[in-house]
Each structure stands twice: as C-alpha cells, then as structure tokens.
Design a protein around this motif. Structure first.
Motif, PDB file in Angstrom:
ATOM      1  N   ARG A   2     -23.112   3.056  25.786  1.00  0.00           N
ATOM      2  CA  ARG A   2     -23.965   1.936  25.360  1.00  0.00           C
ATOM      3  C   ARG A   2     -23.462   0.610  25.920  1.00  0.00           C
ATOM      4  O   ARG A   2     -24.253  -0.248  26.322  1.00  0.00           O
ATOM      5  N   LEU A   3     -22.137   0.434  25.980  1.00  0.00           N
ATOM      6  CA  LEU A   3     -21.584  -0.812  26.510  1.00  0.00           C
ATOM      7  C   LEU A   3     -21.793  -0.943  28.013  1.00  0.00           C
ATOM      8  O   LEU A   3     -21.756  -2.050  28.561  1.00  0.00           O
ATOM      9  N   THR A   4     -21.989   0.180  28.708  1.00  0.00           N
ATOM     10  CA  THR A   4     -22.231   0.139  30.158  1.00  0.00           C
ATOM     11  C   THR A   4     -23.712   0.170  30.499  1.00  0.00           C
ATOM     12  O   THR A   4     -24.071   0.406  31.659  1.00  0.00           O
ATOM     13  N   GLY A   5     -24.576  -0.030  29.512  1.00  0.00           N
ATOM     14  CA  GLY A   5     -26.000  -0.173  29.799  1.00  0.00           C
ATOM     15  C   GLY A   5     -26.888   0.949  29.330  1.00  0.00           C
ATOM     16  O   GLY A   5     -28.113   0.869  29.450  1.00  0.00           O
ATOM     17  N   GLY A   6     -26.323   2.001  28.814  1.00  0.00           N
ATOM     18  CA  GLY A   6     -27.145   3.104  28.337  1.00  0.00           C
ATOM     19  C   GLY A   6     -27.796   2.779  27.003  1.00  0.00           C
ATOM     20  O   GLY A   6     -27.233   2.047  26.191  1.00  0.00           O
ATOM     21  N   ASN A   7     -28.978   3.310  26.785  1.00  0.00           N
ATOM     22  CA  ASN A   7     -29.649   3.088  25.501  1.00  0.00           C
ATOM     23  C   ASN A   7     -29.533   4.333  24.625  1.00  0.00           C
ATOM     24  O   ASN A   7     -29.032   5.383  25.047  1.00  0.00           O
ATOM     25  N   THR A  21     -19.001   3.845  24.820  1.00  0.00           N
ATOM     26  CA  THR A  21     -18.797   3.497  26.236  1.00  0.00           C
ATOM     27  C   THR A  21     -20.111   3.520  26.998  1.00  0.00           C
ATOM     28  O   THR A  21     -20.398   2.625  27.813  1.00  0.00           O
ATOM     29  N   GLN A  45     -31.084   7.633  25.898  1.00  0.00           N
ATOM     30  CA  GLN A  45     -30.321   8.319  26.937  1.00  0.00           C
ATOM     31  C   GLN A  45     -29.111   9.044  26.348  1.00  0.00           C
ATOM     32  O   GLN A  45     -28.776  10.156  26.763  1.00  0.00           O
TER      33      GLN A  45
END
Length: 653
Positions: free
Chosen positions: A555-560, A553, A563
């Motif tokens: 990663r799909l919302t922009g986290g790398n 979730t 993080q």
C-alpha cells in the motif's frame, strides 16, 4: 539466567503482537486432542462389544482405524502448525540474536511458549473430547455400524494419552523450528528474513525416504504374500485387504507430504507460467511470494493436500475394492438370480418360503455367523463364517483345491485354501469350534475352496448351526437357480425383497455391501477430514495474519486494497491448485498399489481392473478446499486492510 529473565517481557510482547498465531496453534491442538480423545473413548468402550450383525464390519476394528486416521491427520497438522508459527518469527529471532540472545535462550523462549499454549489447549481438548464421542457413537448406531444401546463410558486414560501425544508433537515441532532459527547468525537471519532458505532438512529427507521405502515394501509384501505372512489370518484374509490398503494409502500420503518442499516450487513455477500474462503485476507478486516463502506455501498447502488426498485415495480404493468384489462374486455364482432385502438386515420368512415354492427353481440362502477357536489354530480368535442353507456345489462354482462342496452336510466345514494352508489343515481333518452362542462343535473338513469376498472363509451347513445363530435367523441373501427356459422368479411387494439377475448384481448404488463399505469409509475418514477442513481455515488465517507488514509495504508503494486482496486470492488459488496436483499424484500411486493387490489377490487372470481415478471425489474436495482457503485468507485480509498502512507496517515488528 539474567539474560533469560530479560526475555520474559519479550514473550509477553510476542503474545500480544502475534496473538493470531497463538490462537491458531491453540485451535489446532485443542481440536487434535479432542479428536484423538473421542476416538480413544470409543475404542475403549467397544472392547468386547460387537455388532449383532456378523456381516457388518467389526466395530472395534472400525473404531481402531478411525482413531488411527484421526491421530495421523491431527499429529501431522499440529506439528506443521506449531513449526509454521515459529518459522514465521524469523525477524524477531534475528533481532533477539542481534541484541545478544543466545541460540539456547531462543530455544527456551520458544519451547516455553509452546508448552504453555499446549497445556492450556490440552485441557480444553480433554473437555471437548468426551462431548464429541457420544455424537460419533450415535451416528454409528443410526447406521447399523454399532449395536443399539452403544454408549460411551468415560475413562481418563484416552484423554491423558491424547494430551501427552499432542503436547509432545507440538513441542517437538516448535523445537525443530526454533533450533533452525537459533543456528542462524543475526546478519544472515535479517538478510534472509523475507526469503526461505533450506526448507528440506536432512531429518525431513530421512523420514520422507523412509516412508516412501515403507510404502513400496508393504505393497510388495502384500502382493507376494510370503509364507510368514500367510500364517497371520489378519494379514492373509482377502476380506482385510481394504483395511491394509488404507494403511498403505496413508504411507504414500505421508511420504509425499514430507517431500513437499522439493516438489512444490517446480509445481508453482509450472502452474504460474500463464499467470503474469493473465493477472499482470498481481499475478507476478503472488507467484514470487509463493516461491520466496516456500515454508509458508508448504504449510498452507498441507491441510488442503490432506483433504483432497485422503478423500481421493480412500474413495478410489473403496470403489476399486467394491467393483472387484462385485466382479468376483458374479463370476463365482452359478445361480441366475440374487435376492436381497429391500431395506432391513435380512429376508423375511415369507419371502424365503415363496422362493422355495417357485416351480422349476432351487434356492440357497446364506446366514452370517461367527466361530471361535477353530481347530485350535485360531485360539482366542473369532472369525466370520457363512452358514449355507441349500446346495452349495450348484449355487457357486468355486475353485476347489481338494474335496468337494457336495459333502457340505451335517458336521462338516469347507474352508478357504489360504486359511487351510496357514493352519496346515487338510481334507478329512476334524476341527473343534466354538459357535456364536458359546456352544462347542466338532466339524470335519470336506473341501478346500477359493471363496469370493462376499462369502466368509469358513462355510458351514445351516442345519448344523441353526440353533446357535445370534441376532436372528433371517438370511442376508438368497440365490435362485432356474431350469433352462423357466420364467424369472417374482415376489410380491409385501415380501420386502428385490431380485437381481446375477450379471447385474453388485453394480447398483443400492447394493447393501456397497452401503456397508461407504459407512465404514465415512466412519474412518469423516472425523479426520472434518479436522483437516478446519485446519485449512486455521492455517490460512495464520498465514494472512503473518503478512500484515507485506500488505502495508504494497500500500505504501502505491498498491490499492483491491490489488492486495487480488494477490491474496491468487495465492490461495495457487495453494489449492498445487495441493490438488499433489493429491492427483498420490492418488495415482495409491490406486496403482490397490489394483496390484486386487489383481493379484482377489481377481483371476484375465479379469484385471484398469487404473481409474475418482475424479468426482477429487473435484468435489478440491472445490470445497478452495472455497475455504479463499474465505479464510481474503476475509481476514480485508479486515486487516481497514487499518492505516503505517499501523500495519509496525504490526509485526
């Protein structure tokens, strides 16, 4: 029955998808069975066997407490691990309830899985236990805590008992969690899947309050020592206080561990106040994850708390009782110098002869021994005794309730006032005794005194029992009194002994009594701590494997990946910090309790010890636990992040 048969494919699918949880539960229970089985084999083998050195700790008592400590830690970890594994399946439980599964079917499914894992793990643990027991035995022999030739004899009893206990605890832990999950309605379970609700159950409240009350009651009883307890030599003897203090420590640790769901959230909020400012969104996510998933936070913090708490409380109590014994022993001595072997278990005959030939000096030596059936009041029991070769009255300044140490000659005995009171002995009474080699002897009570911890509660003239000593006739220590203005005694290097002024006695790291205390402490605590350290790795890996969907979730919302790993690391640090604070709290309580016992039962008024925490032990164990927590959470997360985000999103559904 038809609906239950439909759950069999679900169980198979669960085993495939949640293999990390099952492996984690398997490892916890396998090692738990092995640890209890190995300790049980040692206890059974030690029956009727004692160390040849009467001054050494009782082998059977040492092994019994090692088994008890190992059992306590392993049972706590196994119950927590199985409950955590079941609690992590709330989404699956919600889906099963939504498609028509009843609470009873959910419980049967979970219990069936737990029984299968438990039985396989118990077999593996029963095979591992007999392999571990000889290693423990060899360690005890090498350090003088067990006699030469001490080996482990195989017996099926300890293996069966360990397996039955651990399987029972595992199933009960899984059942309690499954029962909570089965009571939730499907819609409520789905809506609350990401946030823990009521973690502190009524049953947990009852047990937590009970252990806290038991802790306070036992401390009060041992401090006041009412007449009923005075009758039991195991309870009354001050020499046994360190052992009872260890049991009191375990009660306090158990109580605080049970109260953890109440204490952890406020601690997390307090510890994470500066986190949002220092770590930004990563810190905020770690904080909210810890607060939302209280059950997971408590489960991962528990083995860390056990490692730090057990280490700190046991080390703290050992240091406190060691200092009390040294302070009391110094205060009880009239002699100016103490001579002890510099290596080995006793002073050489040459060293004793040189001491006795010193001009203007008087030397008294002590020889530890054992007596049985003393006066008929201790029928069937064996107690430590000290054979005194010299002038006891001028070597020690012991508080005398009745009689005089000047009369400790011939067929005489001096006993502690507490021992005399519990057996209704008086000066002038004649007591029958059985000596270490089985010989019978009748002795006359000539003095009731307060004996320090470095002396036994029974003092006998050496000349009377010399022919009946076992394990050699070398004295364990000599006490030298010199005339005013006389030079300090000196020995040659060949004598193999060291001379310490009374004022400095017992304060060095090479004190043989301190070495014996540390060997005892490591023997009791070591296996349990090793298991708890492994449990940290096991629990943290289970926790990380249970969060693959959360990682997806993010990663799909922009986290790398960096993080995500930073968040995992911050949570591990937060878990270790929370556990450390809990350990400091419980250590403060247990140290205060130990000091109450010491200041009331050991030291005289005006010489009380002050509260001091073992910060070195706390810091060292906290750093070790933190390193393991970071390694066992960040590394699995890093490996998991190699998969695609969409694959991770479906990994735990």
């Amino acid at each position: 029955m038809g609906k239950f048969s439909l759950l069999v494919p679900v169980a198979v699918a669960t085993l495939r998808k949640r293999w990390l949880d099952f492996i984690g539960s398997f490892v916890a229970l396998t090692l738990g069975v092995a640890l209890i089985a190995a300790s049980g084999l040692l206890v059974v083998t030690s029956a009727g066997l004692e160390n040849n050195d009467p001054s050494a700790p009782s082998l059977k008592k040492l092994l019994t407490f090692m088994a008890g400590m190992s059992g306590f830690v392993s049972l706590f970890v196994v119950a927590s691990t199985f409950a955590f594994a079941v609690a992590g399946r709330r989404r699956e439980t919600a889906l099963l309830r939504a498609v028509g599964a009843t609470p009873r079917q959910i419980r049967l499914l979970v219990i069936g899985e737990s029984v299968v894992v438990s039985l396989i793990a118990s077999v593996a643990g029963s095979l591992l236990g007999p392999a571990l027991a000889p290693l423990f035995a060899r360690w005890l022999v090498d350090r003088g805590a067990a006699p030469e030739g001490f080996t482990v004899e195989f017996s099926a009893g300890p293996l069966l008992i360990a397996s039955a206990i651990e399987v029972g605890v595992a199933v009960l832990g899984a059942y309690a969690a499954a029962r909570r999950a089965g009571r939730v309605r499907p819609v409520e379970a789905l809506s609350a899947a990401a946030v823990d609700g009521k973690v502190m159950t009524p049953g947990r409240w009852v047990w937590a309050v009970a252990y806290l009350a038991l802790f306070g009651t036992v401390v009060a009883l041992f401090t006041a020592m009412p007449p009923g307890m005075q009758q039991d030599p195991q309870l009354r003897d001050p020499q046994n206080l360190p052992v009872w203090s260890l049991l009191i420590d375990v009660m306090a640790i158990m109580a605080l561990a049970l109260f953890a769901p109440v204490v952890v959230p406020p601690l997390v909020r307090l510890l994470t106040l500066p986190v949002p400012l220092a770590a930004g969104a990563v810190g905020m996510l770690a904080r909210q994850n810890a607060l939302a998933a209280v059950r997971r936070t408590v489960s991962t913090a528990t083995p860390v708390f056990l490692v730090i708490g057990l280490t700190a409380t046991v080390v703290g109590s050992t240091l406190a009782f060691g200092e009390a014994r040294a302070q009391q022993s110094r205060a009880a001595l009239s002699a100016q110098y103490v001579v002890e072997p510099d290596g080995g278990s006793g002073l050489s005959a040459a060293a004793v002869r040189h001491l006795r030939e010193l001009p203007g000096s008087r030397t008294t030596t002590i020889h530890p021994t054992l007596v049985s059936d003393l006066g008929g009041g201790m029928t069937g029991g064996t107690t430590a005794a000290t054979a005194v070769d010299g002038d006891a009255a001028r070597t020690w300044k012991l508080k005398t309730k009745a009689g005089s140490l000047d009369a400790l000659k011939g067929s005489a005995v001096a006993v502690s006032s507490g021992l005399a009171e519990s057996n209704d002995w008086r000066v002038g009474d004649r007591l029958d005794a059985t000596l270490a080699d089985g010989a019978s002897l009748t002795v006359k009570v000539v003095a009731l005194v307060r004996t320090p911890l470095n002396l036994s509660e029974v003092l006998l003239p050496y000349d009377t029992v010399a022919a009946h000593l076992t394990g050699g006739k070398q004295p364990t220590a000599a006490f030298v009194s010199t005339a005013a203005g006389a030079a300090a005694p000196a020995l040659g290097a060949a004598d193999g002994a060291r001379i310490t002024p009374t004022g400095q006695w017992g304060s060095g790291d090479d004190d043989p009594r301190a070495r014996s205390d540390w060997i005892t402490m490591i023997a009791i605590l070591g296996p349990a701590l090793l298991y708890a350290l492994i449990a940290i790795i096991n629990t943290m890996m289970m926790s990380t494997g249970d969060r693959l969907r959360d990682f997806a979730t993010l990663r799909l919302t922009g986290g790398n990946d960096r993080q995500v790993l930073s968040m995992v690391a911050v949570e591990a640090v937060l878990t270790a910090a929370t556990a450390t604070v809990l350990a400091v709290l419980v250590t403060t309580g247990t140290q205060a309790a130990s000091l109450m016992l010491i200041n009331r039962r050991v030291l005289d008024a005006g010489s009380a010890l002050s509260l001091s925490l073992p910060w070195t032990a706390i810091g060292g164990s906290a750093l070790a636990a933190l390193a393991l927590a970071l390694l066992s959470s960040v590394l699995p997360a890093r490996l998991a992040l190699r998969a695609r985000a969409l694959d991770l999103a479906g990994a735990r559904q």
